[in-house]
Design a protein around this motif. Structure first.
Motif, PDB file in Angstrom:
ATOM      1  N   GLY A   1    -126.975  32.760  10.222  1.00 15.73           N
ATOM      2  CA  GLY A   1    -126.299  32.193   9.061  1.00 15.73           C
ATOM      3  C   GLY A   1    -125.561  33.242   8.281  1.00 15.73           C
ATOM      4  O   GLY A   1    -124.681  33.873   8.848  1.00 15.73           O
TER       5      GLY A   1
ATOM      6  N   PHE B   1    -117.295  19.320   9.485  1.00 14.21           N
ATOM      7  CA  PHE B   1    -118.246  20.177   8.775  1.00 14.21           C
ATOM      8  C   PHE B   1    -117.671  20.668   7.453  1.00 14.21           C
ATOM      9  O   PHE B   1    -118.381  20.728   6.443  1.00 14.21           O
ATOM     10  CB  PHE B   1    -118.638  21.363   9.642  1.00 14.21           C
ATOM     11  CG  PHE B   1    -119.842  21.101  10.497  1.00 14.21           C
ATOM     12  CD1 PHE B   1    -121.062  20.792   9.903  1.00 14.21           C
ATOM     13  CD2 PHE B   1    -119.769  21.151  11.867  1.00 14.21           C
ATOM     14  CE1 PHE B   1    -122.177  20.549  10.677  1.00 14.21           C
ATOM     15  CE2 PHE B   1    -120.887  20.913  12.651  1.00 14.21           C
ATOM     16  CZ  PHE B   1    -122.090  20.609  12.054  1.00 14.21           C
ATOM     17  N   ALA B   2    -116.393  21.007   7.485  1.00 12.59           N
ATOM     18  CA  ALA B   2    -115.768  21.446   6.237  1.00 12.59           C
ATOM     19  C   ALA B   2    -115.827  20.329   5.210  1.00 12.59           C
ATOM     20  O   ALA B   2    -116.147  20.541   4.029  1.00 12.59           O
ATOM     21  CB  ALA B   2    -114.316  21.845   6.509  1.00 12.59           C
TER      22      ALA B   2
ATOM     23  N   THR C   1    -125.215  31.403   5.487  1.00 12.31           N
ATOM     24  CA  THR C   1    -124.835  30.162   4.814  1.00 12.31           C
ATOM     25  C   THR C   1    -124.377  29.152   5.850  1.00 12.31           C
ATOM     26  O   THR C   1    -124.088  29.506   7.001  1.00 12.31           O
ATOM     27  CB  THR C   1    -123.694  30.405   3.808  1.00 12.31           C
ATOM     28  OG1 THR C   1    -122.541  30.786   4.559  1.00 12.31           O
ATOM     29  CG2 THR C   1    -124.045  31.483   2.820  1.00 12.31           C
ATOM     30  N   LEU C   2    -124.313  27.930   5.399  1.00 10.58           N
ATOM     31  CA  LEU C   2    -123.872  26.880   6.305  1.00 10.58           C
ATOM     32  C   LEU C   2    -122.478  27.145   6.863  1.00 10.58           C
ATOM     33  O   LEU C   2    -122.260  27.047   8.076  1.00 10.58           O
ATOM     34  CB  LEU C   2    -123.925  25.533   5.585  1.00 10.58           C
ATOM     35  CG  LEU C   2    -123.409  24.357   6.403  1.00 10.58           C
ATOM     36  CD1 LEU C   2    -124.261  24.155   7.639  1.00 10.58           C
ATOM     37  CD2 LEU C   2    -123.385  23.099   5.558  1.00 10.58           C
ATOM     38  N   PRO C   3    -121.498  27.505   6.009  1.00  8.13           N
ATOM     39  CA  PRO C   3    -120.165  27.768   6.568  1.00  8.13           C
ATOM     40  C   PRO C   3    -120.192  28.864   7.621  1.00  8.13           C
ATOM     41  O   PRO C   3    -119.436  28.797   8.593  1.00  8.13           O
ATOM     42  CB  PRO C   3    -119.349  28.192   5.348  1.00  8.13           C
ATOM     43  CG  PRO C   3    -120.026  27.548   4.220  1.00  8.13           C
ATOM     44  CD  PRO C   3    -121.475  27.530   4.551  1.00  8.13           C
ATOM     45  N   ASP C   4    -121.091  29.831   7.469  1.00  9.23           N
ATOM     46  CA  ASP C   4    -121.198  30.867   8.491  1.00  9.23           C
ATOM     47  C   ASP C   4    -121.581  30.268   9.829  1.00  9.23           C
ATOM     48  O   ASP C   4    -121.016  30.607  10.872  1.00  9.23           O
ATOM     49  CB  ASP C   4    -122.249  31.902   8.073  1.00  9.23           C
ATOM     50  CG  ASP C   4    -121.704  32.853   7.030  1.00  9.23           C
ATOM     51  OD1 ASP C   4    -120.639  33.437   7.288  1.00  9.23           O
ATOM     52  OD2 ASP C   4    -122.336  32.994   5.970  1.00  9.23           O
ATOM     53  N   ARG C   5    -122.535  29.392   9.769  1.00  4.17           N
ATOM     54  CA  ARG C   5    -122.976  28.765  11.016  1.00  4.17           C
ATOM     55  C   ARG C   5    -121.857  27.920  11.608  1.00  4.17           C
ATOM     56  O   ARG C   5    -121.643  27.894  12.825  1.00  4.17           O
ATOM     57  CB  ARG C   5    -124.186  27.868  10.763  1.00  4.17           C
ATOM     58  CG  ARG C   5    -125.408  28.608  10.239  1.00  4.17           C
ATOM     59  CD  ARG C   5    -126.561  27.636  10.090  1.00  4.17           C
ATOM     60  NE  ARG C   5    -127.475  28.031   9.036  1.00  4.17           N
ATOM     61  CZ  ARG C   5    -128.405  28.962   9.153  1.00  4.17           C
ATOM     62  NH1 ARG C   5    -128.531  29.602  10.286  1.00  4.17           N
ATOM     63  NH2 ARG C   5    -129.193  29.276   8.152  1.00  4.17           N
ATOM     64  N   ILE C   6    -121.163  27.223  10.744  1.00  4.81           N
ATOM     65  CA  ILE C   6    -120.077  26.370  11.235  1.00  4.81           C
ATOM     66  C   ILE C   6    -119.006  27.230  11.887  1.00  4.81           C
ATOM     67  O   ILE C   6    -118.504  26.912  12.972  1.00  4.81           O
ATOM     68  CB  ILE C   6    -119.487  25.556  10.068  1.00  4.81           C
ATOM     69  CG1 ILE C   6    -120.558  24.611   9.503  1.00  4.81           C
ATOM     70  CG2 ILE C   6    -118.277  24.766  10.523  1.00  4.81           C
ATOM     71  CD1 ILE C   6    -120.185  24.014   8.182  1.00  4.81           C
ATOM     72  N   LEU C   7    -118.713  28.314  11.235  1.00  7.46           N
ATOM     73  CA  LEU C   7    -117.711  29.223  11.775  1.00  7.46           C
ATOM     74  C   LEU C   7    -118.152  29.736  13.145  1.00  7.46           C
ATOM     75  O   LEU C   7    -117.357  29.779  14.098  1.00  7.46           O
ATOM     76  CB  LEU C   7    -117.520  30.392  10.807  1.00  7.46           C
ATOM     77  CG  LEU C   7    -116.480  31.410  11.255  1.00  7.46           C
ATOM     78  CD1 LEU C   7    -115.091  30.792  11.192  1.00  7.46           C
ATOM     79  CD2 LEU C   7    -116.531  32.663  10.404  1.00  7.46           C
TER      80      LEU C   7
ATOM     81  N   VAL D   1    -119.268  20.306   3.929  1.00  3.02           N
ATOM     82  CA  VAL D   1    -119.511  21.384   2.967  1.00  3.02           C
ATOM     83  C   VAL D   1    -118.914  21.017   1.612  1.00  3.02           C
ATOM     84  O   VAL D   1    -119.544  21.180   0.560  1.00  3.02           O
ATOM     85  CB  VAL D   1    -118.900  22.701   3.488  1.00  3.02           C
ATOM     86  CG1 VAL D   1    -118.911  23.758   2.389  1.00  3.02           C
ATOM     87  CG2 VAL D   1    -119.651  23.195   4.704  1.00  3.02           C
TER      88      VAL D   1
END
Ligand code: NA
Ligand code: NA
Lengths: 157, 125, 519, 105, 783, 129, 139
Positions: D33, D84-85, D35-41, D88
């Motif tokens: 991670g 996902f965005a 953060t969640l955006p990290d995982r999504i990325l 978020v």
């Protein structure tokens, strides 16, 4: 962008996908493209613009050059033992004002070295860009202004 | 190769089942998804494994040039994937609605249709 | 096996089919097309019931014609896409499948008719009739297909349709029940698929006739016992056999009564059908080895079912448990495996389809007359309607296996088969279950019908007052065959015997699928 | 000197290895991670590597249809990231949850 | 037997049911006078049956029938010999009178038509029972009598006592019915015979079978419950909740005799064994004593009679099981006599209650002037019941004592029991038939006067028949008793007992009985009181026991159900997977289906990497501390599976798997937006360990079985076929797709049906709302 | 000859592409925050995939395939910046802060200004009626 | 989702994806692809459009309810099987004709019709699910 141009472009994409540039296939592509465009008819920009083929090619060349450079720079950056970076978000005052142009610019910026379009202001005058090197904002703005933005203006005005 | 796949299938089943057993609705849903993958891998393996050659006849030939992967299990899995995807979506939305209607995300709290405080049936006549 | 030379088409493709052969696929196609069309016309609320009923009538006619034909000429087979079996998917209707399909479609037709009063506008708009038709597509497909993977597909079709029917209404209890029903049933069909995957891995074929033929050759090398046990578990779950019956009591009382009637009538019986098909026809040797296990499962299913019924206050929940105890009785025949036992099971399944649907429809009528589903609150129905009371009595008698109801004969057959086979405990359990069922239903009759109304003043305002004909007509249409089956059962028993004979001796089935002499 | 095909084969295997390492590194980011955006990325990146993987196996086996799968993968990968965005963004309305999420990480 | 008579008999058997259908209509038209046309139904049958007296007396049973369910070997067949004919005549004869009596008794009752229906249904069932030849028919009619008596007993369904009594009768006789069915099936299994007439000629087959005892006990289970033998006697007095005509009919003349009929019917088959001759007298004797003493305790006329019925049934069973021809003769005679006097006395008691408004003996008295005809009937019936000379009751009693007095210990004991029982019944006979009519006028709620012809004709005719039968006992013996006794014994028997007293031990015993009876009659108040005291001291009886058993059953069921169906999905799932593990391992181990040790697999490095990534993805889902990480990790394993498909020759699968996994994750994310779920797993460690064990076992089982299957040689005929014909015949190069749309297109049709329905179901799930704006918090609070 | 050339070119492109992917994933691991990691993922990553696709286009004998591979590259270049932008925007809006050593965040400043003027507007609106 | 960049690009992306989905559908018989995958891609296209412009826009664009499209697909698939009724061959038999259109021989078949049915079912259902979920999001 003109609806017909869109349609022809889609037909070309169709022909490229199917790998067959026969007349029949092209007509089929036109029909399918028409259908696809019909489904998104309400959202297509209707304002007419001009297109300068040569300038578009020049824009594309610039883009590919920047893209490869971008990749290279990031690659060297992340593999260097000590990553010296000074990131940040800066505001870029737009001079293009059409949605299509803003979008194109933002995307090109995203794809180029060290910059990433984060947001466009509500009044469409400012582009917020994240840069991996934000030590000299003026330089960054200048590079975009006289790089992509000018090429876009030349190509589509 | 079947041995590796058998092991993988066992792992997928184990993890899927462990998640399904773990009371939390969302973990159950995740478990179902993994369980579905386990089943797909199982079908794939039971049709025997063959590396790389897809059962697609090249454009210039009339028959497959050589041995290729067994197409039938693939077709069966395709059907199964689609079905299990449909069910996965349904169960997921169902879990979501259950959370909305019942207000719990834990199977222990899901006691509307079979309440905890069921009364004895009437004893009289 | 067919030649692989593409030139020799005769060896690859089947010849032209007579138009009569289409009977075997007609019910499924009609149901699918009707369901699809109903979905497209989802918002034309007025004609849906009539259209669905008409299609079901058509399906019933096709099924009836199919049954007649199967009874006179033996199993009827059509292999899709003109491929020869086992390469294409065969639909193979034998007496078992065709007769189950007839009864199931009949039950569905009655439910469609009675849905006119039970399904509200929202239910129609959100697809009650498409669900119904697709569920019947799944049910008919399951009964008629001759391919084990295709059977799985039809299982999933009726399962997802049953989900749809179950949640139509979105009450908390429905959602809760549907969650349990959904997850557990999903597991059951997944187990079915898993077992089929192993089966395919061992046999390399999916055609059931083909498998039945090849099983003999593979005994000893392939893990057939384990596979057969998996099938027993998977289908036992679908049939709601103890101790994997949880899903049924959790859900059956939550949906609209028409839906409950449909479920009570059909779902578990498809599990029983699949058990018969897989264990009696494909794995007879393994079934015999498992017979003791099945016997205990049967006994416990009966007892737990009927005890569950006794423990209930809500009549719908009680009926759910009675469905389970009925499944136990049907499993008895599977445990015995003798021709009499299997035909008893088949006849009991037919009886159960009719009676369990009737019970749920009756529960609806009871609520309309007595204002509740709860034994603590019900009362005074006899005073309100003698006719309903009479019908209820007949249905109860049938459910308890007492004359003149339909339950008597299969129960007698099964008890006799058990005693002939030395299954004393099984016979005792069958009879004890009937006895306890009569206690449970006798209590319902005493409390809900004879006893005075328990609630003063107007009953539950959510209960619509409906014309009595709308209540009676479906109930009576179910009760008539129930009583006919109780009084003149000969034809039914003969069909059940034919069906059981066809399962136990697969020669005719195999010859129908492989007319050329087989694979 | 090895033939061009043989060379290509070796290169393909090599690049498959390189891509596998990339896979593993990216998976590591998914797991870390924070953060969640990290995982999504990272998941998005996984898709990108997957496209490359498909293309390389396509070259290696001479099977050309992998291109289409690669294109489709790119497209659905795009869909996943967009969704996902979207997720978020909608979560940001419940700001408190973001905090609890971070606390857990 | 001509076909005319044949079909006429069938019609006769059918007629009561048709009458039952017509009764409500007739009643609507004719009110209580519908009794007259309806009484014609049993009368017609009676007359039809009378025609059989002659041939049967000559030893030619009447049999007939037709195939009903050939595939089960079930015939709709009847068999009339002395036994069944006598029963049939009693049923229809008394039935005629009862129908008439009901016309008067329920005059003006709102549901009189319904009542007639039930009575006629019951009559039909009873008639069918006694004439049935086939076992199954016998059982069917047996159960029908239980059901119809349930309806009759619960006729006054507003009263809880009536409902309870009805259910009690149903439960007990229903249980007996199943026992009987089992017994008959066992007998059928032993002999291969399914008809009584053939069974009777099957010789000692059943007695010699190892299953004899089972068959016997099961049959007795049926007979004893139906005939109210101790300890199942209590339902019968409770059944007095029914209107009196019902009591008169069911519980004296017909229903309860069904058990006795069965015992008598099967005496030639099951009798003449130690078990038979021990069990029957024992239960019968106890029942006789219990019934008689409980009868004395009662204050209501009907209840007294009811208990004497219990006693009489005990007597009959005792005699049937005694094992001598003489005792059988006695049983036959007593059965006939009992039917006549008991039917009459019940109707008398009913008339008294109907006219006086009470049936309490302590309030009744001096009715003789107001109700002379009823008095006459009551007195005559009491004479018969008391066993006074010239009456048929006397004939029976003489024969009883003659049968029992054979000078051995066991018979002596039974004889003593019989004397005590008979004496008490004597006392009751006169308490009902005499006491209300004499003495001072009692304190009664209504002003009594003689009822209508409908009310008194029945009791009178029956009472007079008791006398007539006594006077013309020779004729009765010739056409009734002897053929019946012969049928019961299974050999020709000549009954000779006479209603004229002649010296001998039986007569002395009779006199002793009468003396004792008179004494009991005179001291009945004291006896009643002391019995009441004794019973109060005991404080418990099977009747209360019934309630306790029923409640216990309900409680037990409730408790069991709470355990096996406890409402918790996690437990359901755990149990299911435990069974999955068992289903995998037990057969695999027990039948030696475990796989061989596999050789070390050879995968390429990047293939291993993908496998590792799949495993990492799985682990990540497991250990994810929050659900979002779990969802993203789910994406990883799905991605890895797709790549595996790609690497192992399944591009279509890979394609689909990529799409589906991505969409799954997207949908998960969409749904997650709204869910505020607690992220951590707060199961206790013990539970986690259990789950882990179960999951590991299941996973290992699936894996091992898969390994075993893949170690078998593979039959790839199908795949070869598809590969060979895909392009040539199905015009497709992508064999997988050709299978999907052509070779196995039907699967796909079903599959897209699933997709469509899933779409619709999800739409319904989201759109249809039970309560507007369901807020989880509010729902929580509501709960 | 052409074939060999094709092969060598393809091999080179493959190597370059996969190396780009590797560096992207290294960057993904090493860079300090989401926004900087995005530079790695959306550039080096994209580039890697595109180059490998290009290799495929070069290697393929069938021009149809090459065209399709090029179409794939175009698709990729169209979608990647948009998804990166959306993710960055969403993350920023959701309050995921920049790396603590970042130089500046003018978007944050702009948003805060907007928010304060909006609340003034809100006050005005609520006081009007 | 309110982003100028996304909204400007979305219609073009949607159109491209739809085109691609048809391409995948039509080539499925000879190469990987087919109705199901094609349908999923098309549904993804609509999902993207929905995320960009909101659900009502997509509903308007589609004109029919997605589930009606799905029903049509199923009907089409069933019908393609029934065509064989007229030729005396079993249900779902692949029947081929090859007419010349614009001078090109085009292989048309019931099998293709069937696959198109699959495509519509998947497009309809998946779009319906996505839109229904998105709808909830907005509300
Ligand atoms: Na059921
Ligand atoms: Na396909």
């Amino acid at each position: 962008m003109s609806r017909y141009l869109n349609n022809i472009l889609l037909a070309l994409v169709w022909a490229a996908l199917t790998g067959s540039f026969t007349l029949a296939n092209f007509v089929l592509g036109l029909l399918l493209g028409r259908l696809a465009l019909y489904l998104v008819r309400e959202q297509l920009e209707t304002r007419q613009g001009t297109y300068r083929g040569g300038k578009i090619v020049s824009l594309a060349v610039l883009f590919i050059k920047e893209l490869v450079l971008s990749g290279w720079r990031v690659a060297t950056l992340v593999t260097s033992p000590k990553m010296q970076i000074r990131p940040g978000i800066f505001a870029y005052p737009l001079s293009v004002d059409r949605d299509f142009e803003i979008t194109l610019l933002a995307n090109l910026i995203t794809l180029t070295p060290g910059t990433l379009s984060v947001d466009v202001s509500e009044d469409r005058t400012t582009l917020f860009i994240h840069a991996i090197d934000c030590s000299d904002v003026e330089k960054n703005i200048r590079e975009i202004r006289y790089g992509f933005e000018r090429k876009i203006e030349e190509a589509f005005r | 190769m079947e041995a590796v796949f058998s092991l993988l299938v066992a792992l997928f089943f184990g993890v899927g089942i462990y998640l399904i057993l773990s009371r939390h609705v969302i973990r159950i849903v995740l478990g179902i998804a993994i369980f579905g993958n386990a089943v797909n891998l199982l079908i794939f393996t039971s049709g025997r494994i063959m590396r790389e050659t897809a059962p697609i006849i090249p454009g210039n030939l009339d028959l497959l040039p050589g041995p290729a992967a067994n197409p039938l299990p693939q077709a069966l899995i395709l059907t199964a994937i689609v079905i299990s995807f449909s069910f996965f979506a349904f169960i997921l939305v169902l879990a979501y609605r259950a959370y909305q209607e019942i207000g719990v995300d834990d199977t222990i709290g899901m006691r509307i249709s079979e309440p905890r405080d069921d009364a004895l049936p009437p004893m009289g006549y | 096996m067919a030649a692989t030379d593409p030139g020799a088409l005769g060896a690859v493709l089947s010849g032209p089919v007579a138009s009569g052969d289409w009977l075997v696929i007609a019910p499924v196609v009609i149901a699918i097309a009707a369901g699809a069309l109903l979905l497209m016309l989802r918002h034309h609320l007025r004609w849906q019931a009539a259209y669905a009923s008409g299609c079901l009538l058509l399906m019933l006619a096709a099924n009836a014609a199919l049954l007649v034909r199967v009874l006179s000429d033996g199993p009827l087979v059509m292999t899709m896409g003109r491929w020869l079996p086992p390469f294409g998917i065969s639909f193979a209707a034998d007496a078992l499948g065709a007769s189950f399909a007839v009864v199931a479609t009949f039950v569905a037709l009655i439910c469609a008719l009675s849905s006119a009063r039970d399904i509200d506008t929202t239910g129609r708009r959100y697809g009650f009739y498409p669900f119904l038709m697709l569920m019947m597509a799944g049910v008919n497909g399951a009964f008629l297909t001759g391919d084990i993977f295709n059977l799985y597909v039809w299982f999933e079709v009726f399962l997802i349709a049953s989900f749809g029917l179950l949640i139509l209404g979105s009450e908390p209890a429905q959602i809760d029940g549907a969650t349990k029903y959904g997850i557990l049933n999903l597991l059951a069909t997944a187990l079915f698929l898993i077992a089929t995957a192993y089966l395919y891995g061992a046999f390399g074929t999916l055609n059931m006739a083909d498998i039945a033929v090849k099983a003999a050759g593979l005994r000893g090398s392939a893990p057939l016992m384990t596979i057969a046990t998996l099938y027993l578990l998977a289908f036992g779950m679908k049939a709601a056999a103890f101790p994997v019956n949880f899903w049924l009591p959790a859900a059956y009382h939550t949906p609209r009564l028409v839906t409950a009637a449909l479920f009570g009538g059909l779902l578990t019986k498809i599990g029983v059908y699949a058990l018969l098909r897989s264990l009696v026809m494909i794995f007879p040797v393994e079934r015999a080895a498992l017979s003791e296990v099945i016997e205990w499962v049967a006994i416990l299913t009966m007892i737990c079912g009927v005890m569950g019924a006794l423990a209930q206050t809500d009549v719908r929940r009680m009926f759910g448990f009675l469905v389970i105890s009925g499944v136990g009785i049907m499993l008895a025949g599977l445990a015995l495996g003798s021709p009499l036992g299997v035909s008893g099971t088949i006849l009991y399944a037919v009886h159960s389809m009719l009676v369990m649907s009737a019970l749920y429809l009756l529960a609806g009528a009871m609520r309309e007359m007595g204002g509740s589903f709860l034994l603590t609150e019900l009362g005074g129905i006899y005073r309100k309607s003698t006719f309903l009371t009479a019908v209820a009595l007949l249905i109860f008698l049938a459910a308890a296996g007492l004359p003149p109801g339909s339950g008597l004969w299969p129960k007698v057959m099964l008890a006799k088969a058990a005693i002939d086979g030395g299954g004393w405990l099984l016979a005792g359990a069958i009879l004890a279950t009937g006895f306890m069922t009569s206690i449970a239903l006798g209590r319902v009759f005493v409390l809900a019908f004879w006893r005075d109304a328990q609630k003063a003043g107007p009953v539950d305002s959510t209960i619509k007052s409906v014309p009595r004909l709308a209540i009676y007509a479906p109930l009576v249409s179910l009760t008539i065959p129930i009583v006919v089956l109780g009084i003149i059962p000969e034809q039914f028993i003969r069909i059940a015997e034919l069906a059981s004979a066809g399962l136990i001796d697969v020669t005719a089935y195999v010859r129908a699928v492989f007319p050329a002499g087989g694979s | 000197m090895i033939s061009a095909e043989g060379f290509l084969g070796t290169v393909v295997l090599m690049s498959l290895l390189i891509l596998s390492v990339s896979f593993l590194l990216t998976v590591l980011r998914v797991l870390k991670g924070p953060t969640l955006p990290d995982r999504i990325l990272a998941l998005d990146m996984l898709v990108a590597i997957g496209v490359g993987f498909l293309a390389v196996t396509g070259i290696g086996s001479g099977v050309t249809f992998n291109v289409d799968i690669a294109i489709a993968l790119g497209l659905v990968g795009f869909l996943a990231t967009v969704a996902f965005a979207r997720f978020v963004l909608s979560r940001s309305k419940a700001a408190s949850e973001v905090l609890t999420e971070k606390k857990h990480d | 037997m001509g076909t005319g008579a044949h079909s006429l008999t069938f019609l006769a058997l059918l007629l009561p049911f048709l009458g039952a259908l017509a009764a409500p209509l007739l009643c609507r038209a004719l009110k209580h006078n519908a009794a007259w046309p309806l009484a014609a139904v049993p009368l017609f049958i009676f007359l039809h049956l009378v025609g059989f007296l002659e041939p049967i007396a000559q030893g030619r049973p009447v049999a007939g029938g037709f195939d009903w369910i050939p595939s089960l070997g079930v015939r709709f067949s009847w068999y009339l010999d002395g036994l069944s004919l006598t029963f049939a005549l009693l049923i229809t004869g008394i039935g005629t009178l009862i129908v008439l009596y009901s016309g008067g008794y329920l005059k003006g009752h709102a549901h009189q038509g319904r009542f007639f229906s039930f009575i006629l249904l019951f009559m039909g069932a009873m008639l069918g029972l006694v004439v049935s030849d086939s076992f199954i028919m016998l059982f069917m009619f047996w159960e029908l009598t239980s059901i119809t008596s349930f309806l009759l007993i619960g006729f006054d369904h507003d009263r809880e006592a009536a409902r309870r009594a009805a259910l009690q009768a149903l439960v007990l006789t229903g249980m007996g019915g199943l026992s009987l069915l089992a017994g008959l099936l066992v007998i059928a299994s032993i002999t291969g015979v399914t008809e009584l007439s053939s069974l009777l000629s099957s010789g000692p087959l059943v007695r010699q079978s190892p299953l004899y005892l089972a068959a016997l006990l099961l049959v007795l289970g049926g007979a004893f419950t139906k005939s109210a033998q101790f300890p199942f006697h209590f339902w019968l007095p409770n059944a007095m909740e029914a209107p009196t005509p019902v009591s008169a009919y069911l519980h004296s003349a017909t229903m309860v005799k069904a058990g006795v009929y069965l015992l008598m019917r099967l005496n030639p088959v099951l009798g003449d064994t130690v078990a038979w001759e021990t069990l029957l007298p024992m239960f019968g004797g106890v029942t006789l004593l219990v019934g008689a003493t409980l009868a004395i305790r009662q204050t209501g006329l009907k209840m007294m009679l009811a208990y004497t019925t219990v006693a009489s049934l005990g007597l009959l069973v005792m005699l049937t099981g005694f094992g001598s021809e003489r005792a059988i003769e006695a049983a036959v005679l007593y059965l006939v006599a009992h039917s006549l006097f008991k039917g009459s006395l019940f109707m008398v008691a009913g008339s008294i209650g109907h006219e006086a408004g009470t049936r309490d003996i302590r309030r009744l008295g001096g009715l003789s002037r107001a109700m002379p005809i009823t008095f006459a009937a009551g007195l005559l019936a009491a004479f018969s019941m008391g066993g006074l000379p010239l009456f048929f009751g006397f004939v029976a009693k003489e024969e009883i004592y003659a049968g029992l007095a054979v000078g051995e210990t066991w018979p002596m004991l039974l004889g003593g029991v019989a004397i005590v029982g008979n004496a008490l019944m004597f006392a009751i006979a006169f308490t009902v038939g005499l006491k209300p009519f004499i003495g001072t006028t009692g304190n009664m709620p209504k002003n009594p006067h003689e009822g209508s012809l409908l009310l008194w004709s029945g009791p009178l005719v029956l009472a007079v028949s008791g006398l007539g039968a006594g006077l013309f006992s020779g004729t009765v013996h010739a056409f009734g008793s002897s053929p019946m006794a012969s049928a019961v014994v299974g050999a020709t028997v000549e009954v000779t007992a006479s209603s004229v007293p002649h010296a001998g031990l039986p007569l002395y015993l009779s006199i002793a009985t009468i003396v004792l009876g008179v004494a009991a009659y005179l001291s009945q108040d004291r006896l009643r009181q002391s019995m009441a005291n004794i019973l109060a001291a005991i404080g418990w009886g099977p009747d209360r026991g019934f309630d306790q058993v029923m409640r216990g059953l309900l409680r037990l069921s409730f408790a069991v159900t709470r355990v096996v169906q406890n409402g918790r999905l996690d437990i359901y799932l755990t149990v299911t997977f435990v069974i999955v593990a068992i289903a995998l391992f037990v057969p695999m181990v027990a039948y030696g289906e475990l796989p061989a040790m596999p050789e070390v697999p050879r995968l390429l490095l990047h293939e291993w990497t993908i496998v590792v990534i799949a495993v990492i993805g799985l682990g990540a889902v497991l250990y994810a501390q929050d659900r979002l990480t779990a969802i993203v990790s789910l994406g990883i394993q799905g991605f890895a599976v797709a790549l595996l498909f790609m690497l192992f020759g399944a591009p279509d699968l890979s394609f689909t798997q990529f799409m589906v996994e991505t969409l799954s994750v997207v949908i998960l994310a969409l749904v997650m937006t709204r869910l505020k779920l607690s992220p951590s797993d707060h199961r206790p460690a013990r539970e986690k360990a259990l789950d882990l064990t179960v999951a590991t076992a299941c996973g290992a089982g699936f894996g091992l079985l898969l390994l075993k299957v893949t170690q078998l040689p593979f039959d790839d005929t199908l795949s070869q076929f598809y590969q060979a014909h895909s392009l040539a015949l199905a015009h497709g190069r992508n064999i997988v797709n050709v299978i999907i749309v052509d070779f196995r297109g039907l699967d796909t049709l079903g599959e897209i049906a699933v997709v469509m329905v899933a779409g619709l179901a999800i739409l319904a799930l989201i759109r249809v709302r039970s309560v507007p704006a369901a807020d989880p918090q509010a729902v929580m609070e509501k709960r | 000859m052409i074939d060999a050339l094709q092969n060598y070119l393809a091999a080179a492109l493959i190597l370059v592409g996969s190396t780009f992917s590797l560096t992207a994933s290294v960057g993904l691991l090493r860079l300090p925050d989401l926004y900087t990691r995005m530079h790695a993922a959306s550039k080096a990553g994209t580039l890697g995939s595109c180059v490998v696709l290009l290799a495929l286009a070069v290697h393929a004998d069938d021009p149809a395939i090459s065209l399709r591979a090029l179409a794939g590259i175009v698709f990729f270049l169209l979608t990647v910046p948009i998804s990166s932008h959306l993710l960055a925007k969403a993350a920023h809006r959701a309050g995921y802060a920049l790396w603590e050593h970042s130089e500046r965040d003018e978007l944050q400043t702009a948003l805060e200004q907007e928010a304060s003027s909006a609340s003034v507007a809100d006050l005005r609106n609520s006081s009007q009626p | 989702m309110r982003s100028l960049i996304f909204r400007t690009a979305a219609p073009y992306l949607t159109a491209l994806m739809l085109l691609f989905s048809v391409f995948v559908l039509l080539r499925g018989h000879n190469e990987p692809g087919g109705g199901f995958i094609g349908g999923l891609i098309a549904a993804s296209a609509f999902a993207i459009h929905g995320i960009a412009y909101g659900v009502p826009t997509v509903r308007r664009a589609l004109h029919f309810h997605p589930m009606a499209i799905s029903g049509f697909g199923l009907l089409l698939a069933a019908f393609s099987g029934l065509v064989s009724c007229a030729f005396g061959v079993p249900f779902l038999t692949g029947l081929w004709i090859s007419p010349a259109i614009l001078g090109v021989t085009v292989d048309l078949s019931t099998v293709m019709l069937f696959d198109i049915g699959v495509y519509f079912v998947v497009v309809g259902s998946i779009t319906s699910i996505a839109l229904a979920l998105e709808d909830r999001e907005e509300g």
